[in-house]
Scaffold this motif. Structure first.
Motif, PDB file in Angstrom:
ATOM      1  N   TYR A 110      29.496 -18.587  20.867  1.00  0.00           N
ATOM      2  CA  TYR A 110      28.237 -17.869  20.711  1.00  0.00           C
ATOM      3  C   TYR A 110      27.370 -18.481  19.621  1.00  0.00           C
ATOM      4  N   SER A 111      27.961 -18.730  18.446  1.00  0.00           N
ATOM      5  CA  SER A 111      27.176 -19.285  17.346  1.00  0.00           C
ATOM      6  C   SER A 111      28.091 -20.110  16.445  1.00  0.00           C
ATOM      7  N   PRO A 112      27.999 -21.439  16.487  1.00  0.00           N
ATOM      8  CA  PRO A 112      27.089 -22.231  17.322  1.00  0.00           C
ATOM      9  C   PRO A 112      27.558 -22.286  18.781  1.00  0.00           C
ATOM     10  N   ARG A 113      26.632 -22.524  19.674  1.00  0.00           N
ATOM     11  CA  ARG A 113      26.962 -22.526  21.097  1.00  0.00           C
ATOM     12  C   ARG A 113      27.762 -23.747  21.513  1.00  0.00           C
ATOM     13  N   ILE A 114      27.301 -24.934  21.065  1.00  0.00           N
ATOM     14  CA  ILE A 114      27.989 -26.183  21.422  1.00  0.00           C
ATOM     15  C   ILE A 114      28.363 -26.883  20.116  1.00  0.00           C
ATOM     16  N   ASP A 115      29.531 -26.584  19.593  1.00  0.00           N
ATOM     17  CA  ASP A 115      29.915 -27.042  18.256  1.00  0.00           C
ATOM     18  C   ASP A 115      30.434 -28.480  18.280  1.00  0.00           C
ATOM     19  N   GLU A 169      19.736 -28.469  26.835  1.00  0.00           N
ATOM     20  CA  GLU A 169      18.807 -28.732  25.738  1.00  0.00           C
ATOM     21  C   GLU A 169      18.570 -27.499  24.877  1.00  0.00           C
ATOM     22  N   ALA A 170      18.368 -26.349  25.510  1.00  0.00           N
ATOM     23  CA  ALA A 170      18.125 -25.119  24.764  1.00  0.00           C
ATOM     24  C   ALA A 170      19.318 -24.768  23.886  1.00  0.00           C
ATOM     25  N   ASP A 171      20.524 -24.930  24.420  1.00  0.00           N
ATOM     26  CA  ASP A 171      21.718 -24.593  23.650  1.00  0.00           C
ATOM     27  C   ASP A 171      21.960 -25.581  22.507  1.00  0.00           C
ATOM     28  N   LEU A 172      21.647 -26.855  22.733  1.00  0.00           N
ATOM     29  CA  LEU A 172      21.790 -27.830  21.654  1.00  0.00           C
ATOM     30  C   LEU A 172      20.776 -27.564  20.542  1.00  0.00           C
ATOM     31  N   ASN A 173      19.567 -27.171  20.929  1.00  0.00           N
ATOM     32  CA  ASN A 173      18.549 -26.849  19.926  1.00  0.00           C
ATOM     33  C   ASN A 173      18.978 -25.652  19.089  1.00  0.00           C
ATOM     34  N   GLU A 174      19.571 -24.644  19.734  1.00  0.00           N
ATOM     35  CA  GLU A 174      20.065 -23.486  18.987  1.00  0.00           C
ATOM     36  C   GLU A 174      21.222 -23.879  18.080  1.00  0.00           C
ATOM     37  N   THR A 175      22.093 -24.758  18.572  1.00  0.00           N
ATOM     38  CA  THR A 175      23.217 -25.239  17.763  1.00  0.00           C
ATOM     39  C   THR A 175      22.718 -25.982  16.537  1.00  0.00           C
ATOM     40  N   ASN A 176      21.739 -26.857  16.725  1.00  0.00           N
ATOM     41  CA  ASN A 176      21.195 -27.621  15.604  1.00  0.00           C
ATOM     42  C   ASN A 176      20.512 -26.713  14.587  1.00  0.00           C
ATOM     43  N   GLN A 177      19.868 -25.661  15.062  1.00  0.00           N
ATOM     44  CA  GLN A 177      19.247 -24.695  14.155  1.00  0.00           C
ATOM     45  C   GLN A 177      20.320 -23.982  13.336  1.00  0.00           C
ATOM     46  N   TYR A 178      21.435 -23.671  13.968  1.00  0.00           N
ATOM     47  CA  TYR A 178      22.564 -23.040  13.270  1.00  0.00           C
ATOM     48  C   TYR A 178      23.081 -23.973  12.176  1.00  0.00           C
ATOM     49  N   TYR A 179      23.252 -25.259  12.511  1.00  0.00           N
ATOM     50  CA  TYR A 179      23.725 -26.231  11.522  1.00  0.00           C
ATOM     51  C   TYR A 179      22.759 -26.309  10.345  1.00  0.00           C
ATOM     52  N   LEU A 180      21.464 -26.316  10.636  1.00  0.00           N
ATOM     53  CA  LEU A 180      20.452 -26.440   9.591  1.00  0.00           C
ATOM     54  C   LEU A 180      20.450 -25.232   8.672  1.00  0.00           C
ATOM     55  N   ASN A 234      22.739 -23.085   8.100  1.00  0.00           N
ATOM     56  CA  ASN A 234      23.994 -22.913   7.373  1.00  0.00           C
ATOM     57  C   ASN A 234      24.372 -24.128   6.522  1.00  0.00           C
ATOM     58  N   GLY A 235      23.450 -25.073   6.386  1.00  0.00           N
ATOM     59  CA  GLY A 235      23.682 -26.219   5.515  1.00  0.00           C
ATOM     60  C   GLY A 235      24.787 -27.148   5.980  1.00  0.00           C
ATOM     61  N   ILE A 236      25.026 -27.205   7.281  1.00  0.00           N
ATOM     62  CA  ILE A 236      26.106 -28.035   7.824  1.00  0.00           C
ATOM     63  C   ILE A 236      25.622 -29.450   8.127  1.00  0.00           C
ATOM     64  N   ALA A 237      24.489 -29.559   8.789  1.00  0.00           N
ATOM     65  CA  ALA A 237      23.932 -30.860   9.165  1.00  0.00           C
ATOM     66  C   ALA A 237      22.449 -30.702   9.438  1.00  0.00           C
ATOM     67  N   VAL A 238      21.742 -31.824   9.407  1.00  0.00           N
ATOM     68  CA  VAL A 238      20.310 -31.825   9.733  1.00  0.00           C
ATOM     69  C   VAL A 238      20.136 -32.726  10.955  1.00  0.00           C
ATOM     70  N   ILE A 239      20.042 -32.105  12.125  1.00  0.00           N
ATOM     71  CA  ILE A 239      19.910 -32.834  13.387  1.00  0.00           C
ATOM     72  C   ILE A 239      18.700 -32.280  14.132  1.00  0.00           C
ATOM     73  N   HIS A 240      17.832 -33.151  14.617  1.00  0.00           N
ATOM     74  CA  HIS A 240      16.634 -32.704  15.334  1.00  0.00           C
ATOM     75  C   HIS A 240      16.480 -33.461  16.650  1.00  0.00           C
ATOM     76  N   LYS A 241      15.843 -32.814  17.587  1.00  0.00           N
ATOM     77  CA  LYS A 241      15.502 -33.479  18.848  1.00  0.00           C
ATOM     78  C   LYS A 241      14.237 -34.299  18.631  1.00  0.00           C
ATOM     79  N   LYS A 242      14.271 -35.540  19.081  1.00  0.00           N
ATOM     80  CA  LYS A 242      13.097 -36.387  18.943  1.00  0.00           C
ATOM     81  C   LYS A 242      12.022 -35.930  19.931  1.00  0.00           C
TER      82      LYS A 242
END
Length: 211
Positions: free
Chosen positions: A183-188, A36-47, A49-57
């Motif tokens: 490393y960044s993103p962690r789980i691409d 979960e922590a790594d997915l949250n960091e990945t989603n923050q990276y996407y956000l 860098n303008g790649i995608a907007v994904i959030h944990k509910k």
């Protein structure tokens, strides 16, 4: 005091750094790291860098005991996390709705289907009916896999027909798509979404559906 639906106490997750291999990749063999922590960091990276907007509910919470030491203040003494009614994450990528669940197992031989609930499977089926991109990210056997929802449905239906109640290691490795850890993103995982849904052939198929 906050509890999960099974009554166990909730302990906040600690973000622990990944263990780096000599090859420069990361391993999930260190169970101290959380998916979960790594997915949250990945989603923050996407956000960022303008790649995608994904959030944990957010997980719904039922408050059962509140103390009012002052009129202007309230202290929650006891609460429970409710069972999630859908999936963990959702958002948008290239104009398409993204919806997925994240699961992990410590088993060395299979992934138990008891990690899913019937209402989550039904939710994912409804998402697919509406043309959304739906999948599961599974941490298992020291790696992370992207499993399309359609493949999960096959294993789920097999269980419903008195078949095996898990996905074997070979089945997951065959049906799933291995996600390269970094490393960044962690789980691409978006890289897999891009390959499966936004290749030239896939884009032509999506365009034809919109006409």
């Amino acid at each position: 005091m906050v509890r999960y639906p099974n009554g166990k106490l909730y302990h906040p997750l600690q973000q622990i750094g990944t263990t780096k291999r000599s090859s420069g990749e990361f391993s999930y063999s260190n169970r101290g790291m959380t998916l979960e922590a790594d997915l949250n960091e990945t989603n923050q990276y996407y956000l960022v860098n303008g790649i995608a907007v994904i959030h944990k509910k957010p997980t719904p919470v039922q408050i059962v005991n509140v103390d009012y030491p002052k009129r202007s203040a309230a202290v929650i003494k006891e609460a429970y996390f409710k069972q999630s009614s859908t999936t963990d994450y959702n958002g948008v990528y290239k104009g398409c709705y993204i919806d997925f669940e994240a699961k992990e197992t410590k088993s060395n031989t299979s992934f138990p289907l008891k990690n899913f609930h019937a209402h989550q499977i039904e939710h994912m089926k409804e998402v697919e009916k509406q043309g959304g991109i739906c999948f599961v990210i599974i941490s298992a056997f020291g790696s992370v896999y992207y499993l399309p929802a359609s493949d999960l449905f096959f294993f789920w239906e097999r269980q419903q027909q008195n078949g095996r109640k898990s996905i074997s290691k070979d089945e997951l490795m065959g049906a799933g798509h291995l996600i390269t850890l970094g490393y960044s993103p962690r789980i691409d995982y978006i890289k897999v979404v891009e390959t499966l849904h936004f290749s030239d052939e896939c884009e032509q198929h999506l365009s034809s559906k919109k006409v």
